[in-house]
Design a protein around this motif. Structure first.
Motif, PDB file in Angstrom:
ATOM      1  N   ILE A   7      11.490 -10.057 -10.060  1.00  0.00           N
ATOM      2  CA  ILE A   7      12.949  -9.237 -10.091  1.00  0.00           C
ATOM      3  C   ILE A   7      13.935  -8.068  -9.029  1.00  0.00           C
ATOM      4  O   ILE A   7      14.139  -7.846  -8.557  1.00  0.00           O
ATOM      5  CB  ILE A   7      13.038  -9.320 -11.412  1.00  0.00           C
ATOM      6  CG1 ILE A   7      13.595 -10.512 -12.093  1.00  0.00           C
ATOM      7  CG2 ILE A   7      15.344  -8.534 -12.057  1.00  0.00           C
ATOM      8  CD1 ILE A   7      13.929 -11.401 -11.732  1.00  0.00           C
ATOM      9  N   SER A   8      12.427  -7.201  -8.959  1.00  0.00           N
ATOM     10  CA  SER A   8      12.796  -5.752  -8.494  1.00  0.00           C
ATOM     11  C   SER A   8      12.759  -6.360  -7.438  1.00  0.00           C
ATOM     12  O   SER A   8      13.782  -6.013  -6.518  1.00  0.00           O
ATOM     13  CB  SER A   8      11.852  -5.154  -8.484  1.00  0.00           C
ATOM     14  OG  SER A   8      11.403  -3.386  -8.499  1.00  0.00           O
ATOM     15  N   ARG A   9      12.109  -6.871  -6.135  1.00  0.00           N
ATOM     16  CA  ARG A   9      11.827  -7.602  -5.530  1.00  0.00           C
ATOM     17  C   ARG A   9      13.349  -8.347  -4.793  1.00  0.00           C
ATOM     18  O   ARG A   9      13.489  -8.142  -3.788  1.00  0.00           O
ATOM     19  CB  ARG A   9      10.127  -8.245  -5.257  1.00  0.00           C
ATOM     20  CG  ARG A   9       8.991  -7.139  -4.810  1.00  0.00           C
ATOM     21  CD  ARG A   9       7.865  -8.043  -4.617  1.00  0.00           C
ATOM     22  NE  ARG A   9       6.904  -7.605  -4.033  1.00  0.00           N
ATOM     23  CZ  ARG A   9       5.900  -8.346  -4.319  1.00  0.00           C
ATOM     24  NH1 ARG A   9       5.264  -9.038  -4.463  1.00  0.00           N
ATOM     25  NH2 ARG A   9       4.179  -7.142  -4.218  1.00  0.00           N
ATOM     26  N   LEU A  10      13.105  -9.041  -5.847  1.00  0.00           N
ATOM     27  CA  LEU A  10      14.756  -9.817  -5.485  1.00  0.00           C
ATOM     28  C   LEU A  10      15.980  -8.775  -5.579  1.00  0.00           C
ATOM     29  O   LEU A  10      16.772  -8.624  -4.066  1.00  0.00           O
ATOM     30  CB  LEU A  10      14.736 -10.768  -6.283  1.00  0.00           C
ATOM     31  CG  LEU A  10      15.820 -11.455  -6.386  1.00  0.00           C
ATOM     32  CD1 LEU A  10      16.209 -12.104  -4.729  1.00  0.00           C
ATOM     33  CD2 LEU A  10      16.111 -12.619  -7.828  1.00  0.00           C
ATOM     34  N   ILE A  40      25.629  -3.213  -8.335  1.00  0.00           N
ATOM     35  CA  ILE A  40      24.188  -2.312  -9.543  1.00  0.00           C
ATOM     36  C   ILE A  40      23.097  -2.794 -10.130  1.00  0.00           C
ATOM     37  O   ILE A  40      22.174  -2.359  -9.658  1.00  0.00           O
ATOM     38  CB  ILE A  40      25.114  -1.336  -9.637  1.00  0.00           C
ATOM     39  CG1 ILE A  40      26.075  -0.863  -8.879  1.00  0.00           C
ATOM     40  CG2 ILE A  40      23.923  -0.477  -9.939  1.00  0.00           C
ATOM     41  CD1 ILE A  40      27.206   0.211  -9.708  1.00  0.00           C
ATOM     42  N   ALA A  41      23.490  -3.856 -10.755  1.00  0.00           N
ATOM     43  CA  ALA A  41      22.446  -4.081 -12.253  1.00  0.00           C
ATOM     44  C   ALA A  41      21.458  -4.923 -11.193  1.00  0.00           C
ATOM     45  O   ALA A  41      20.101  -5.071 -11.530  1.00  0.00           O
ATOM     46  CB  ALA A  41      23.148  -4.821 -13.077  1.00  0.00           C
ATOM     47  N   VAL A  42      22.220  -6.445 -10.257  1.00  0.00           N
ATOM     48  CA  VAL A  42      21.160  -6.747  -9.490  1.00  0.00           C
ATOM     49  C   VAL A  42      20.060  -6.268  -8.742  1.00  0.00           C
ATOM     50  O   VAL A  42      19.611  -6.334  -8.343  1.00  0.00           O
ATOM     51  CB  VAL A  42      22.229  -8.304  -8.977  1.00  0.00           C
ATOM     52  CG1 VAL A  42      21.819  -8.285  -7.343  1.00  0.00           C
ATOM     53  CG2 VAL A  42      22.876  -8.955  -9.734  1.00  0.00           C
ATOM     54  N   GLU A  43      20.895  -5.494  -8.399  1.00  0.00           N
ATOM     55  CA  GLU A  43      20.071  -4.424  -7.306  1.00  0.00           C
ATOM     56  C   GLU A  43      19.016  -3.352  -7.759  1.00  0.00           C
ATOM     57  O   GLU A  43      18.144  -3.672  -7.142  1.00  0.00           O
ATOM     58  CB  GLU A  43      20.766  -3.630  -5.446  1.00  0.00           C
ATOM     59  CG  GLU A  43      21.490  -4.574  -4.978  1.00  0.00           C
ATOM     60  CD  GLU A  43      22.963  -3.581  -4.114  1.00  0.00           C
ATOM     61  OE1 GLU A  43      22.976  -2.572  -4.592  1.00  0.00           O
ATOM     62  OE2 GLU A  43      23.426  -3.943  -3.543  1.00  0.00           O
ATOM     63  N   LYS A  44      18.996  -3.545  -9.253  1.00  0.00           N
ATOM     64  CA  LYS A  44      18.604  -2.589  -9.553  1.00  0.00           C
ATOM     65  C   LYS A  44      17.135  -3.336 -10.273  1.00  0.00           C
ATOM     66  O   LYS A  44      15.847  -3.091 -10.679  1.00  0.00           O
ATOM     67  CB  LYS A  44      18.767  -1.538 -10.930  1.00  0.00           C
ATOM     68  CG  LYS A  44      19.350  -0.636 -10.240  1.00  0.00           C
ATOM     69  CD  LYS A  44      19.850  -0.263 -12.081  1.00  0.00           C
ATOM     70  CE  LYS A  44      20.891   1.806 -11.461  1.00  0.00           C
ATOM     71  NZ  LYS A  44      21.259   2.203 -11.955  1.00  0.00           N
ATOM     72  N   LEU A  78       3.516  -0.879  -8.527  1.00  0.00           N
ATOM     73  CA  LEU A  78       2.791  -0.294  -9.260  1.00  0.00           C
ATOM     74  C   LEU A  78       2.466   0.421  -9.929  1.00  0.00           C
ATOM     75  O   LEU A  78       3.064   0.841 -11.502  1.00  0.00           O
ATOM     76  CB  LEU A  78       1.019  -0.833  -9.060  1.00  0.00           C
ATOM     77  CG  LEU A  78       0.504  -2.133  -8.761  1.00  0.00           C
ATOM     78  CD1 LEU A  78      -0.943  -1.771  -7.950  1.00  0.00           C
ATOM     79  CD2 LEU A  78       0.486  -2.948  -9.800  1.00  0.00           C
ATOM     80  N   ALA A  79       3.195   1.612  -9.055  1.00  0.00           N
ATOM     81  CA  ALA A  79       3.636   3.155 -10.224  1.00  0.00           C
ATOM     82  C   ALA A  79       4.806   2.726 -10.823  1.00  0.00           C
ATOM     83  O   ALA A  79       5.893   3.618 -11.737  1.00  0.00           O
ATOM     84  CB  ALA A  79       3.284   4.131  -8.406  1.00  0.00           C
ATOM     85  N   ASP A  80       5.925   1.735  -9.944  1.00  0.00           N
ATOM     86  CA  ASP A  80       7.140   2.201 -10.580  1.00  0.00           C
ATOM     87  C   ASP A  80       7.577   1.411 -11.374  1.00  0.00           C
ATOM     88  O   ASP A  80       7.719   1.150 -12.160  1.00  0.00           O
ATOM     89  CB  ASP A  80       8.009   1.111  -9.706  1.00  0.00           C
ATOM     90  CG  ASP A  80       8.631   2.115  -8.100  1.00  0.00           C
ATOM     91  OD1 ASP A  80       8.139   3.441  -7.636  1.00  0.00           O
ATOM     92  OD2 ASP A  80       9.084   0.736  -7.610  1.00  0.00           O
ATOM     93  N   LEU A  81       5.737   0.105 -11.970  1.00  0.00           N
ATOM     94  CA  LEU A  81       5.587  -0.417 -13.417  1.00  0.00           C
ATOM     95  C   LEU A  81       5.669   0.494 -14.511  1.00  0.00           C
ATOM     96  O   LEU A  81       5.295   0.363 -15.326  1.00  0.00           O
ATOM     97  CB  LEU A  81       4.952  -1.658 -12.432  1.00  0.00           C
ATOM     98  CG  LEU A  81       5.305  -2.421 -12.091  1.00  0.00           C
ATOM     99  CD1 LEU A  81       3.802  -3.779 -12.148  1.00  0.00           C
ATOM    100  CD2 LEU A  81       6.265  -3.689 -12.135  1.00  0.00           C
ATOM    101  N   PHE A  82       4.771   1.555 -13.585  1.00  0.00           N
ATOM    102  CA  PHE A  82       4.943   2.518 -15.137  1.00  0.00           C
ATOM    103  C   PHE A  82       5.676   4.040 -15.566  1.00  0.00           C
ATOM    104  O   PHE A  82       5.430   4.538 -16.321  1.00  0.00           O
ATOM    105  CB  PHE A  82       2.788   3.029 -14.881  1.00  0.00           C
ATOM    106  CG  PHE A  82       1.840   1.615 -14.465  1.00  0.00           C
ATOM    107  CD1 PHE A  82       1.390   1.223 -15.659  1.00  0.00           C
ATOM    108  CD2 PHE A  82       1.760   1.730 -13.461  1.00  0.00           C
ATOM    109  CE1 PHE A  82       0.663   0.307 -16.382  1.00  0.00           C
ATOM    110  CE2 PHE A  82       0.639   0.418 -13.293  1.00  0.00           C
ATOM    111  CZ  PHE A  82       0.536  -0.508 -14.805  1.00  0.00           C
ATOM    112  N   GLU A  83       6.538   3.610 -14.543  1.00  0.00           N
ATOM    113  CA  GLU A  83       7.563   4.630 -14.929  1.00  0.00           C
ATOM    114  C   GLU A  83       8.234   4.747 -16.304  1.00  0.00           C
ATOM    115  O   GLU A  83       8.742   3.112 -16.576  1.00  0.00           O
ATOM    116  CB  GLU A  83       8.321   4.811 -13.559  1.00  0.00           C
ATOM    117  CG  GLU A  83       7.938   5.276 -13.029  1.00  0.00           C
ATOM    118  CD  GLU A  83       8.969   5.401 -11.415  1.00  0.00           C
ATOM    119  OE1 GLU A  83      10.234   5.020 -11.293  1.00  0.00           O
ATOM    120  OE2 GLU A  83       8.071   5.973 -10.373  1.00  0.00           O
TER     121      GLU A  83
END
Length: 83
Positions: A7-10, A40-44, A78-83
């Motif tokens: 979803i983040s990549r999309l 904004i929610a879609v882009e995030k 991967l780093a973003d997943l652990f924030e």
């Protein structure tokens, strides 16, 4: 692969398409019949956004979904997943 990464990549791809076309979030929202907050929610890559919102945004950008094999996440992702 973690669905939140997909979803983040999309969301990132939507943002890239929007900026490449010179559209603001408000302009895209108007074209898609959504609120700016929803764009904004879609882009995030907000997980609670309905698929219909993604479909409306992509339709407004003259794009569509494509199912392709997943690639391994980058170290940054991967780093973003652990924030």
């Amino acid at each position: 692969m973690d669905y939140s990464l997909i979803i983040s990549r999309l969301g990132q791809q939507v943002r890239e398409k929007r900026t490449n076309r010179g559209l603001t979030q408000a302009q895209l929202a108007d074209l898609a019949g959504l609120t700016r907050q929803k764009v904004i929610a879609v882009e995030k890559g907000t997980l609670s956004v309905a698929m219909v919102a993604y479909a409306r945004v992509l339709g407004a950008l003259d794009c569509e979904f494509a199912v392709i094999p997943a690639v391994l996440p980058t170290l940054e992702e991967l780093a973003d997943l652990f924030e």
